[in-house]
Design a protein around this motif. Structure first.
Motif, PDB file in Angstrom:
ATOM      1  N   PHE A  32       0.831  -1.203   0.000  1.00  0.00           N
ATOM      2  CA  PHE A  32       0.000   0.000   0.000  1.00  0.00           C
ATOM      3  C   PHE A  32       0.868   1.256   0.000  1.00  0.00           C
ATOM      4  O   PHE A  32       0.612   2.193  -0.767  1.00  0.00           O
ATOM      5  CB  PHE A  32      -0.935   0.026   1.210  1.00  0.00           C
ATOM      6  N   TYR A  36       0.549   3.963  -2.808  1.00  0.00           N
ATOM      7  CA  TYR A  36       0.029   5.254  -2.360  1.00  0.00           C
ATOM      8  C   TYR A  36       1.030   6.374  -2.642  1.00  0.00           C
ATOM      9  O   TYR A  36       0.661   7.455  -3.118  1.00  0.00           O
ATOM     10  CB  TYR A  36      -0.300   5.166  -0.868  1.00  0.00           C
ATOM     11  N   ASN A 187      -6.019  10.150   5.302  1.00  0.00           N
ATOM     12  CA  ASN A 187      -5.711   8.784   5.715  1.00  0.00           C
ATOM     13  C   ASN A 187      -5.442   8.683   7.214  1.00  0.00           C
ATOM     14  O   ASN A 187      -5.754   7.659   7.824  1.00  0.00           O
ATOM     15  CB  ASN A 187      -4.526   8.251   4.910  1.00  0.00           C
ATOM     16  N   ILE A 198      -6.463   4.882   2.140  1.00  0.00           N
ATOM     17  CA  ILE A 198      -6.822   4.724   0.730  1.00  0.00           C
ATOM     18  C   ILE A 198      -5.842   5.464  -0.168  1.00  0.00           C
ATOM     19  O   ILE A 198      -5.145   6.390   0.259  1.00  0.00           O
ATOM     20  CB  ILE A 198      -8.254   5.227   0.444  1.00  0.00           C
ATOM     21  N   CYS A 231     -13.370   4.426  -2.668  1.00  0.00           N
ATOM     22  CA  CYS A 231     -12.007   3.984  -2.359  1.00  0.00           C
ATOM     23  C   CYS A 231     -11.976   3.180  -1.063  1.00  0.00           C
ATOM     24  O   CYS A 231     -11.310   2.139  -0.983  1.00  0.00           O
ATOM     25  CB  CYS A 231     -11.068   5.182  -2.251  1.00  0.00           C
ATOM     26  N   SER A 235     -11.126  -0.844  -0.761  1.00  0.00           N
ATOM     27  CA  SER A 235     -10.033  -1.258   0.109  1.00  0.00           C
ATOM     28  C   SER A 235     -10.499  -2.296   1.126  1.00  0.00           C
ATOM     29  O   SER A 235      -9.816  -3.300   1.376  1.00  0.00           O
ATOM     30  CB  SER A 235      -9.447  -0.038   0.832  1.00  0.00           C
ATOM     31  N   GLN A 238     -11.213  -5.650  -0.674  1.00  0.00           N
ATOM     32  CA  GLN A 238      -9.970  -6.375  -0.947  1.00  0.00           C
ATOM     33  C   GLN A 238      -9.481  -7.095   0.311  1.00  0.00           C
ATOM     34  O   GLN A 238      -9.049  -8.253   0.250  1.00  0.00           O
ATOM     35  CB  GLN A 238      -8.895  -5.401  -1.436  1.00  0.00           C
ATOM     36  N   LYS A 239      -9.577  -6.402   1.440  1.00  0.00           N
ATOM     37  CA  LYS A 239      -9.121  -7.022   2.686  1.00  0.00           C
ATOM     38  C   LYS A 239     -10.045  -8.157   3.096  1.00  0.00           C
ATOM     39  O   LYS A 239      -9.584  -9.188   3.608  1.00  0.00           O
ATOM     40  CB  LYS A 239      -9.031  -5.978   3.805  1.00  0.00           C
TER      41      LYS A 239
END
Length: 264
Positions: A32, A36, A187, A198, A231, A235, A238-239
């Motif tokens: 990430f 990022y 964030n 994100i 976003c 995220s 996905q996790k």
């Protein structure tokens, strides 16, 4: 918007109650941070590719690229680590934190203005919104922090983060580095709310800038709310997929172990 916020709350509950192994979490965090750093810098015009960004973080210089672009990568990566520490310390946002983050962003790039509110007027390229006069910045930043402490926490965390980001970038308190700093603050607040950090993808740059300008000129936050919410949702999704796969593998391994024991 209400539907996606409900989905976010559901996913957040799941990923909070079901953890990955420390090694997988560490790998996810490193991936990430790389992506990022690349996306946040690319949005602002940095020309280093994702691979080149990775190489710079490994301590190698890229030929033909400016020193500034190298420092933008290193500085942003260090600033991510800094906000992670603020999350651990459970720090309530302050002007000191904002200036500290900005200092990291402009380190070795513009040390004179790093962590210092601008003393001249600025324009945001391609935007209709005109940031406040430079002499208004200190008072507007005080008002921003006051809003954060007194009103922001009545909102859903995702909406709060969206408003914070829009307000901060609208003030444009620094001569440079406002976008990177604003996304780091976004964030920081997501992580403090137990939501994932994100990365707004560089290929969404135009859509993102238009949404911010719309929020700042018309006070219409729907587009920027949607971008940030999407976003966060992606995220979390996905996790969730990684956790489900991890749990499945864990169960399979347990089943194999039990089968071997029984066969003996």
């Amino acid at each position: 918007m209400q539907k996606i916020l409900q989905d976010i709350d559901r996913l957040q509950k799941f990923v909070t109650e079901n953890t990955l192994s420390k090694s997988i979490e560490a790998k996810m965090n490193e991936d990430f941070k790389l992506n990022y750093t690349y996306d946040s810098n690319a949005i602002e015009g940095n020309t280093l590719t994702l691979l080149e960004t990775k190489i710079v973080l490994e301590g190698i210089t890229i030929g033909g690229k400016s020193l500034r672009e190298h420092f933008e990568v290193i500085n942003h990566h260090n600033a991510i680590d800094y906000i992670y520490n603020l999350v651990i310390d459970k720090t309530l946002l302050s002007e000191y934190d904002i200036k500290s983050i900005h200092s990291l962003i402009l380190k070795n790039i513009d040390d004179e203005n790093a962590g210092k509110y601008r003393e001249c007027n600025v324009k945001i390229s391609g935007a209709m919104h005109i940031p406040p006069e430079h002499y208004e910045v200190p008072m507007q930043m005080q008002d921003f922090i006051q809003w954060y402490h007194q009103q922001a926490f009545s909102m859903h965390p995702v909406i709060r983060v969206s408003r914070m980001h829009s307000l901060f970038v609208g003030i444009h308190p620094f001569i440079d580095g406002n976008g990177r700093t604003g996304r780091l603050l976004m964030n920081l607040e997501l992580l403090k709310s137990n939501l994932p950090a994100i990365s707004i993808k560089s290929n969404k740059r135009l859509e993102y800038f238009k949404a911010l300008d719309k929020a700042q000129t018309d006070k219409d936050y729907q587009d920027i709310d949607r971008i940030i919410a999407d976003c966060v949702y992606q995220s979390l999704l996905q996790k969730e997929e990684l956790i489900l796969q991890f749990l499945q593998n864990k169960n399979n391994n347990l089943h194999k172990t039990n089968t071997i024991k029984r066969s003996r």
